[in-house]
Structures are given as structure tokens and as C-alpha cells.
Design a protein around this motif. Structure first.
Motif, short mmCIF file in Angstrom:
data_model
loop_
_atom_site.label_atom_id
_atom_site.label_comp_id
_atom_site.label_asym_id
_atom_site.label_seq_id
_atom_site.Cartn_x
_atom_site.Cartn_y
_atom_site.Cartn_z
N CYS A 1 0.85 -1.19 0.00
CA CYS A 1 0.00 0.00 0.00
C CYS A 1 0.89 1.25 0.00
N PRO A 2 0.67 2.18 -0.94
CA PRO A 2 1.51 3.39 -0.98
C PRO A 2 1.19 4.37 0.16
N VAL A 3 0.10 4.16 0.88
CA VAL A 3 -0.27 5.06 1.98
C VAL A 3 0.31 4.58 3.30
N CYS A 4 0.06 3.30 3.64
CA CYS A 4 0.50 2.81 4.96
C CYS A 4 1.62 1.77 4.90
N GLY A 5 1.95 1.28 3.71
CA GLY A 5 3.03 0.31 3.56
C GLY A 5 2.64 -1.13 3.83
N SER A 6 1.37 -1.39 4.07
CA SER A 6 0.90 -2.74 4.36
C SER A 6 1.10 -3.67 3.17
N SER A 7 1.37 -4.93 3.47
CA SER A 7 1.47 -5.95 2.41
C SER A 7 0.09 -6.52 2.07
N HIS A 8 -0.93 -6.05 2.74
CA HIS A 8 -2.31 -6.49 2.48
C HIS A 8 -2.96 -5.60 1.43
N PHE B 1 -7.26 2.33 1.71
CA PHE B 1 -6.91 3.08 0.50
C PHE B 1 -7.14 2.23 -0.75
N THR B 2 -7.75 2.82 -1.78
CA THR B 2 -7.94 2.14 -3.06
C THR B 2 -7.16 2.89 -4.13
N TYR B 3 -6.35 2.16 -4.88
CA TYR B 3 -5.58 2.74 -5.98
C TYR B 3 -6.16 2.24 -7.30
N TYR B 4 -6.47 3.18 -8.20
CA TYR B 4 -7.00 2.85 -9.52
C TYR B 4 -5.91 3.03 -10.56
N ALA B 5 -5.71 2.02 -11.41
CA ALA B 5 -4.75 2.09 -12.51
C ALA B 5 -5.48 2.57 -13.76
N ASN B 6 -5.55 3.89 -13.92
CA ASN B 6 -6.19 4.48 -15.08
C ASN B 6 -5.16 4.71 -16.18
N PRO B 7 -5.58 4.78 -17.43
CA PRO B 7 -4.62 4.99 -18.52
C PRO B 7 -3.98 6.37 -18.46
N SER B 8 -2.75 6.44 -18.92
CA SER B 8 -2.04 7.72 -19.05
C SER B 8 -2.45 8.36 -20.37
N ALA B 9 -2.48 9.69 -20.38
CA ALA B 9 -2.83 10.44 -21.59
C ALA B 9 -1.59 10.70 -22.41
N ALA B 10 -1.68 10.42 -23.71
CA ALA B 10 -0.57 10.66 -24.63
C ALA B 10 -1.12 11.25 -25.93
#
Length: 177
Positions: A10-17, A33-42
Motif C-alpha cells: 500500500c503506498p499510503v500505509c506500507g501494508s502488504s495487504h 486506500f484504493t488505488y486505480y490504474a487508469n490509462p495515461s494520456a498521450a
């Protein structure tokens, strides 16, 4: 490999969960925390001259697809509009300053960078320049060349979305003649 597979903590708390939430997200079981992998704009530009009879093509100076043909363009920076990013990329790679941009279409793409597959949304623009302008290759472009539209060979373009866009552009442009 899915891009989220590279993220183990987790990029917020460092947890391996930090676990798969759905196809495009991971969620931390500890902090929520939820991280969404959205496309990059090019972006990429079809730059034309001589009454739209010639296309400016670049030779890629870097991986991926180093040495193959490309269109001037690149990734949009944070706090930058797509149009600002397109103008910046044209200026960085060719030295040309363009005012008018015509949006054409977009194509989803997979872009390999540093051993990771980056999902992108590539937006394609068209612009005209005066016949006497002299572009200068810089940044990611190793060389630039004006090419008659009839001589453009899509299979010489190394990136999938660029190749698809060139085919689409040529089909549309050459059928109007």
C-alpha cells in the motif's frame, strides 16, 4: 503482466495487504486506500505541409521501438491540457511552434516502459505548417523527414497505436483525393 501486479505494498500505509479489488484497482485491507490504474494520456501529431501532401515523420531515438518511424508526440504532463501537451511535444521534438490543432481520434495502447506495461489513451491531432519551415530533431526524435503521403508505409511505424492511427489517417486522407 497487469500493471497492478507490480504494486505489492500500500503506498499510503506500507501494508502488504494490498489486494486486488477489481480489474483496475487494488485496495488496502488495513487502511482502506484504493488505488486505480487508469490509462495515461498521450498525444501524437500528423504534421502536414505542401497542401497536405507531405507528412512529417520521426525516427525514434529511444526504446521502445528505437529506430522505427513515429509521429511527434508524447505523454501529457500533470496540470497541462491535452492541447498544451501536444504543442509542447511538437516543440520539443521538432522545434516547430504550432497554433492550430485539429483533434482527429483516440486509440487505446499498451506502452512498454522500464519493464512495465503502461496503458495509455493516445489522442491524435492534425496541424498544417508553412512549406518553408525546417523542423529540427530533438528530444525523443533521432531524425525527422518529410514524406509524401503516398510513400508512407504503416508497417514501418514501430508502436502499435501509431501504426493503427497512420492506417486510419491514410485511409481517410487518401480516399478524399
Amino acid at each position: 503482466m497487469h500493471p497492478l501486479d507490480k504494486f505489492k505494498f500500500c503506498p499510503v500505509c506500507g501494508s502488504s495487504h494490498f489486494e486486488v479489488n477489481n480489474f483496475k484497482s487494488k485496495k488496502c485491507a488495513d487502511c482502506g486506500f484504493t488505488y486505480y490504474a487508469n490509462p495515461s494520456a498521450a498525444t501524437a501529431a500528423f504534421i502536414l505541409r505542401h497542401n497536405r501532401q507531405e507528412l512529417l515523420v520521426a525516427r525514434r531515438g529511444k526504446e521502445p521501438a528505437k529506430g522505427t518511424l513515429d509521429l511527434p508526440g508524447g505523454f501529457i504532463d500533470m496540470d497541462e491540457t491535452v492541447e498544451e501537451g501536444m504543442r509542447r511535444e511538437i516543440r520539443e521534438e521538432t522545434g516547430l511552434v504550432v497554433e492550430r490543432l485539429e483533434y482527429l481520434f483516440s486509440i487505446p495502447n499498451l506502452y512498454m516502459y522500464s519493464g512495465m506495461t503502461i496503458h495509455t489513451t493516445d489522442m491524435f491531432f492534425m496541424t498544417d505548417v508553412d512549406d518553408d519551415v525546417v523542423p529540427v530533431a530533438d528530444d525523443d526524435a533521432a531524425a525527422l523527414e518529410w514524406m509524401p503521403l503516398e510513400a508512407v508505409q504503416p508497417e514501418e511505424f514501430g508502436l502499435m497505436s501509431i501504426r493503427q492511427a497512420v492506417i486510419r489517417f491514410l485511409d481517410n486522407t487518401l480516399s478524399q483525393k
